[in-house]
Write an enzyme that holds these catalytic residues in place. Sequence first.
Site, mmCIF file in Angstrom:
data_model
loop_
_atom_site.group_PDB
_atom_site.id
_atom_site.type_symbol
_atom_site.label_atom_id
_atom_site.label_comp_id
_atom_site.label_asym_id
_atom_site.label_seq_id
_atom_site.Cartn_x
_atom_site.Cartn_y
_atom_site.Cartn_z
ATOM 1 N N ASP A 98 -93.188 -3.956 53.542
ATOM 2 C CA ASP A 98 -93.057 -4.125 52.260
ATOM 3 C C ASP A 98 -93.667 -5.690 51.745
ATOM 4 O OD1 ASP A 98 -93.784 -2.590 50.043
ATOM 5 O OD2 ASP A 98 -92.206 -0.982 50.230
ATOM 6 N N ASP A 199 -97.440 -3.580 47.454
ATOM 7 C CA ASP A 199 -96.302 -3.647 46.754
ATOM 8 C C ASP A 199 -97.407 -3.895 45.116
ATOM 9 O OD1 ASP A 199 -94.143 -2.181 45.302
ATOM 10 O OD2 ASP A 199 -94.044 -4.230 44.038
ATOM 11 N N GLU A 256 -100.990 -1.103 47.244
ATOM 12 C CA GLU A 256 -100.279 0.277 45.804
ATOM 13 C C GLU A 256 -100.985 -0.133 44.622
ATOM 14 O OE1 GLU A 256 -96.497 1.818 44.253
ATOM 15 O OE2 GLU A 256 -96.971 0.012 44.067
ATOM 16 N N HIS A 330 -90.488 7.039 47.967
ATOM 17 C CA HIS A 330 -89.775 6.736 47.425
ATOM 18 C C HIS A 330 -89.513 6.432 45.802
ATOM 19 C CE1 HIS A 330 -92.093 3.438 48.061
ATOM 20 N NE2 HIS A 330 -90.949 2.124 46.668
ATOM 21 N N ASP A 331 -90.496 6.930 44.597
ATOM 22 C CA ASP A 331 -91.063 6.848 43.592
ATOM 23 C C ASP A 331 -90.496 8.183 42.896
ATOM 24 O OD1 ASP A 331 -90.476 3.835 43.447
ATOM 25 O OD2 ASP A 331 -93.090 3.603 43.593
HETATM 26 O O1 TEU Z 1 -94.236 0.835 41.998
HETATM 27 C C1 TEU Z 1 -94.924 0.192 41.443
HETATM 28 C C2 TEU Z 1 -94.606 0.755 40.728
HETATM 29 O O2 TEU Z 1 -96.390 0.735 39.695
HETATM 30 C C3 TEU Z 1 -93.851 2.035 39.733
HETATM 31 O O3 TEU Z 1 -93.227 1.419 38.869
HETATM 32 C C4 TEU Z 1 -94.456 3.593 39.726
HETATM 33 O O4 TEU Z 1 -96.014 3.657 38.761
HETATM 34 C C5 TEU Z 1 -93.102 4.184 39.893
HETATM 35 O O5 TEU Z 1 -92.291 3.528 40.194
HETATM 36 C C6 TEU Z 1 -93.314 5.328 39.200
HETATM 37 O O6 TEU Z 1 -93.026 5.300 38.034
HETATM 38 C C7 TEU Z 1 -94.072 -0.502 42.908
HETATM 39 C C8 TEU Z 1 -92.362 0.371 43.696
HETATM 40 O O7 TEU Z 1 -93.857 1.610 45.113
HETATM 41 C C9 TEU Z 1 -91.542 0.583 43.078
HETATM 42 O O8 TEU Z 1 -90.249 1.065 44.170
HETATM 43 C C10 TEU Z 1 -91.330 -0.383 42.687
HETATM 44 O O9 TEU Z 1 -89.839 -0.208 41.501
HETATM 45 C C11 TEU Z 1 -91.721 -0.595 41.615
HETATM 46 O O10 TEU Z 1 -92.924 -1.540 42.686
HETATM 47 C C12 TEU Z 1 -91.685 -2.541 41.374
HETATM 48 O O11 TEU Z 1 -91.459 -3.329 42.386
#
Ligand code: TEU
Length: 557
Positions: A98, A199, A256, A330-331
């Site tokens: 990542d 990311d 992403e 995970h989000d």
């Molecule tokens: O996520 C990016 C992102 O756009 C997130 O804010 C997503 O929309 C959100 O989690 C949904 O509510 C990435 C990673 O996957 C995330 O875990 C990190 O917190 C974020 O970047 C910051 O690095």
Amino acid sequence: MKKKWWKEGIVYQIYPRSFNDSNGDGIGDIRGIINKVDYIQNLGVNIIWLNPVYKSPNDDNGYDISDYMDIMNEFGTMEDWEELLEELHKRKIKLIMDLVVNHTSDEHEWFLESKKSKDNPYRDYYIWKDGKKEKEPNNWLSIFGGSAWKYDENTEQYYLHLFSKKQPDLNWENSEVRDEIYDMMKWWLDKGIDGFRLDAINLISKVKGLPDTTDVNDDGYGLGTDYYVNGPKFHKWIEEANINTFGKYDAMTVGECGHIDDEGALKLVGESRNELDMIFNFDHMKLDLNEKIERFSHREWKLTEFKEIFEKWHRLLYKKGWNSIYLGNHDFPRAVSRYGNDDEFRVESSKMLGTFLMTMPGTPYIYQGDEIGMTNSNFKDIEKYRDVETLNYYKEQKEKGLKEEEIMEKIAPKSRDNARTPMQWNSNENAGFSTGTPWIDLNSNYKNINVEDQMGKKGSVLEYYKKIIRYRKNNLGLVYGDFKILDKENEKVFSYIREYENEKYLIILSFFEKESKINLGNKIDEEKLELEISNYEDRGKFYNIRPYEARIYKFTR
Ligand code: TEU
Ligand code: CA
């Protein structure tokens, strides 16, 4: 269409903190993953996407990196990581790291220097702006709530953080920053990794002058998406990164992109360009949200909308670029709790969603635990939550005067922590995840839903996953084929054809909890179909689709 290992591969996403704890401190670690590599191999997947394992103070569980070239203490050592890579490669499993380069931790050495003084050589590594103490440089809202600016008393300037206060945005305009990042990427590639998941990558380029946004909420703040999403130099810098780093290796890259338009997506993953291999788009992740980005809002979604999204992405990228197929990570909440039925039809709908993943055009991503049908934890008590986004939201809503109950009702089904509870290995204490106290509570259903119970058991979600993973690997028509939806208006059943050279498949998936009918017109001759895979024991009747039924037919011609 070019053939590539990463198009034919199947990705398994590991969230290390919650995967397996080897030393009883309650936190999953790299040795814990090493202890499960045979499990991963047995599943049949051949690419691992590992969430961040770098040094980090863990404000955002590793997405706030304080040293890109070292491993987080809780997770182990660089030697452990090297051993993991070796064990995976021995089993012909690739490893994707990542890459978090929109921001660092505020504890990264660059930021510690940067904040020392206005003339520090690292000052320009981040985005600093004048502003009065009570008046931020602009009205941008942080993606994790509140202003996107934090005031620094010492130098009397603000720094930009699109995510948490402890995640200052890097200044990509500075070529020294870009060179440092490229060096670091090469360093990892030279260690033998097979690629990167990038990311929040389309946030790296901000519009000059950082203007106010007009699209504001009641507090006067708004997501300045027009000014930092797919910004002016985004494609240029990705191309530069490609040419300087991963483009020289046989690496896979997936970007992403929380918001991206068609043109931007096509540029980013266009096969004729030098940017990335594939994209994570968020369209289906926003289907059940009320407003564009209000993370904890809710609306009912329709299957026809879901179909449209996947049709659009297929048409856009077919023969031109490449997509990623995922239903959670995970989000987001657990896929089965969101798109399936995690109660009466948990088993059927988990299998149905797995069938979807393995039969769509694009590289499939399985999030850890989905292969056993893990569900949302729905914690009702704020004390149980760990996620910075959730905790910020809670605090904000409290300050606005919302009732505890109302806030928790919004948080419970949507929080990122739903997907972050420990992997359920067996029915022993702490589901076999840890002998200590887990950093976050387990889902209370682990005695019924766990790996040990499903391993080798006929009819289990796990065995079904193994079967469809194998099927995908042996049927490249499902990888490279065209995709056409049948019975498009049907709000209960998703039916489609995949076709490639002389292979042709019909996939029928019920997203509904009762029996229903399909209308495939007269195009389909039942006689010519061979039922290859189904999540029910008996064949059933062709036009009667049972709750969450999934079928893969192959045309015999
Ligand atoms: O996520 C990016 C992102 O756009 C997130 O804010 C997503 O929309 C959100 O989690 C949904 O509510 C990435 C990673 O996957 C995330 O875990 C990190 O917190 C974020 O970047 C910051 O690095
Ligand atoms: Ca541990």
